[in-house]
Design a protein around this motif. Structure first.
Motif, mmCIF file in Angstrom:
data_model
loop_
_atom_site.group_PDB
_atom_site.id
_atom_site.type_symbol
_atom_site.label_atom_id
_atom_site.label_comp_id
_atom_site.label_asym_id
_atom_site.label_seq_id
_atom_site.Cartn_x
_atom_site.Cartn_y
_atom_site.Cartn_z
ATOM 1 N N HIS A 128 0.958 -0.908 0.108
ATOM 2 C CA HIS A 128 -0.062 0.070 0.060
ATOM 3 C C HIS A 128 0.982 1.543 -0.197
ATOM 4 O O HIS A 128 1.350 1.210 0.901
ATOM 5 C CB HIS A 128 -1.040 0.099 1.299
ATOM 6 N N LYS A 146 -1.876 4.327 -10.895
ATOM 7 C CA LYS A 146 -2.401 3.394 -11.765
ATOM 8 C C LYS A 146 -1.499 2.491 -12.250
ATOM 9 O O LYS A 146 -2.053 1.104 -12.430
ATOM 10 C CB LYS A 146 -3.665 3.881 -13.418
ATOM 11 N N ARG A 156 -1.746 -0.282 -9.653
ATOM 12 C CA ARG A 156 -2.465 -0.902 -9.062
ATOM 13 C C ARG A 156 -3.102 -2.391 -10.409
ATOM 14 O O ARG A 156 -2.952 -3.256 -9.667
ATOM 15 C CB ARG A 156 -3.848 0.125 -8.912
ATOM 16 N N TRP A 215 -1.527 -4.490 -6.183
ATOM 17 C CA TRP A 215 -1.005 -2.699 -5.397
ATOM 18 C C TRP A 215 -2.074 -1.761 -5.130
ATOM 19 O O TRP A 215 -2.611 -1.982 -6.070
ATOM 20 C CB TRP A 215 0.439 -2.230 -5.201
ATOM 21 N N MET A 216 -2.381 -1.558 -3.760
ATOM 22 C CA MET A 216 -3.070 -0.149 -3.274
ATOM 23 C C MET A 216 -2.407 1.032 -3.689
ATOM 24 O O MET A 216 -0.677 0.669 -2.420
ATOM 25 C CB MET A 216 -3.271 0.134 -1.926
ATOM 26 N N GLU A 239 -3.272 5.031 -3.649
ATOM 27 C CA GLU A 239 -4.508 6.325 -3.264
ATOM 28 C C GLU A 239 -2.873 8.116 -2.634
ATOM 29 O O GLU A 239 -2.310 7.832 -2.396
ATOM 30 C CB GLU A 239 -5.557 5.657 -2.126
#
Length: 351
Positions: A4, A30, A33, A37-38, A40
């Motif tokens: 993350h 992107k 992901r 993986w996370m 944010e």
């Protein structure tokens, strides 16, 4: 590993697209992901500092800072948060003190006795030393004054003597100067005394100081920027200043022309810079290299008449790659590689 990663942004600023994000941030999310993986974005605000800390410590392996410090009211509060996160095991990309060390012009002083920086490069941390010594260094020839934390050429001045025929060891206070700012290549005339008074603003305040370097005429041939992904050069930007006698700025805003080359086209510069990385890391605090950073060079001629490259500045606060968004794939791979290496080291240490 939590797999993350948090990307810090701040609301507002001229570096945002219509969606409110930096154009190069969402491509990195992107790309991570796609690899399972996370990722944010968290928008930093001073009043949310404690809340952000608790959330990131609980959820994330690492943060990636995508905030230009100039977009913050008080960068010290943001850097305090980043230091706390690093202390609690979150991997800093970069560590806040590395961000300061690599992003400040002060780095040139720390590297002065290496081949990267001319010996007659000086630092002024107080007004008294500036006013005492700058008239002497100006007597040697054209100089460039750089404020410590400026960007886009603001507070970087090419200083020339317009008229001074004295034989004294230093330039007189009433000598006329031609002063060109790199922000837009505009020219102002001042006496030495009035110009030094004007420059006091760059010395006053936290992290205030001025770097005084010799002007390198071959800047007209172009500034060479190495875009680094951690310890790997990913491209070279050749930035040629606009035409004109006084123009020396290599920023797009000032009319410079950019050309993008591969690192292989600049093999000599790349090899010598990579060889210098251990010394650079040692002199700038011993921190890991930043994730995305740049080093800017100017061509010069050594005593044997050969080309050499002088380091003009480095930057790692929030280096953009909006013209080459496909690099987000490389960035994602490097983030995962760095964190995998950290995890492997921790496992070895715990055996």
């Amino acid at each position: 590993m939590k797999k993350h990663v948090v990307f810090f942004e701040v609301e507002g600023g001229t570096d945002k697209g219509p969606d409110g994000y930096r154009p190069d941030t969402l491509p990195m999310l992107k790309s991570l992901r796609k690899r399972g993986w996370m990722a944010e974005v968290i928008f930093y605000a001073d009043e949310k500092k404690d809340e952000i800390f608790e959330r990131v410590v609980q959820d994330a392996d690492a943060y990636v800072s995508r905030i230009n410090p100039g977009n913050l009211k008080d960068e010290s509060a943001y850097f305090q948060l980043l230091r706390q996160l690093c202390e609690f095991g979150v991997k800093g990309m970069p560590h806040p003190d590395a961000m300061i060390g690599y992003g400040a012009k002060d780095a040139l002083i720390k590297l002065r006795d290496t081949p990267l920086v001319p010996e007659d490069t000086f630092a002024y941390y107080d007004i008294a030393s500036f006013k005492k010594n700058f008239p002497k260094s100006l007597k040697k020839g054209e100089r460039v004054l750089k404020q410590n934390r400026g960007s886009t050429g603001e507070g970087i001045w090419r200083v020339q003597l317009a008229s001074d025929s004295e034989e004294a060891e230093e330039v007189s206070l009433n000598a006329t100067l031609r002063c060109t700012e790199a922000k837009d290549n505009h020219v102002e005339e001042h006496t030495l005394e009035t110009f030094m008074t004007f420059c006091e603003q760059y010395i006053i305040g936290e992290n205030g100081m001025l770097v005084d370097m010799p002007f390198l005429p071959r800047i007209k041939e172009g500034e060479i920027r190495l875009l680094m992904l951690h310890k790997t050069p990913v491209n070279v930007v050749h930035k040629k200043p606009a035409e004109g006698e006084d123009a020396f700025s290599a920023t797009l805003f000032s009319g410079a022309k950019y050309r993008y080359d591969s690192p292989e086209e600049w093999g000599g510069l790349v090899r010598s810079f990579l060889d210098s990385l251990p010394v650079i890391m040692e002199r700038l605090g011993g921190y890991n290299l930043p994730l995305i950073w740049t080093a800017d060079f100017i061509l010069d001629t050594d005593e044997q008449g050969h080309d050499c490259y002088i380091l003009g500045e480095m930057n790692c606060s929030c280096v953009g790659f909006t013209s080459q968004l496909s690099l987000s794939e490389n960035v994602a791979d490097e983030i995962i590689s760095i964190l995998s290496e950290v995890e492997s080291m921790e496992q070895l240490n715990n055996r």
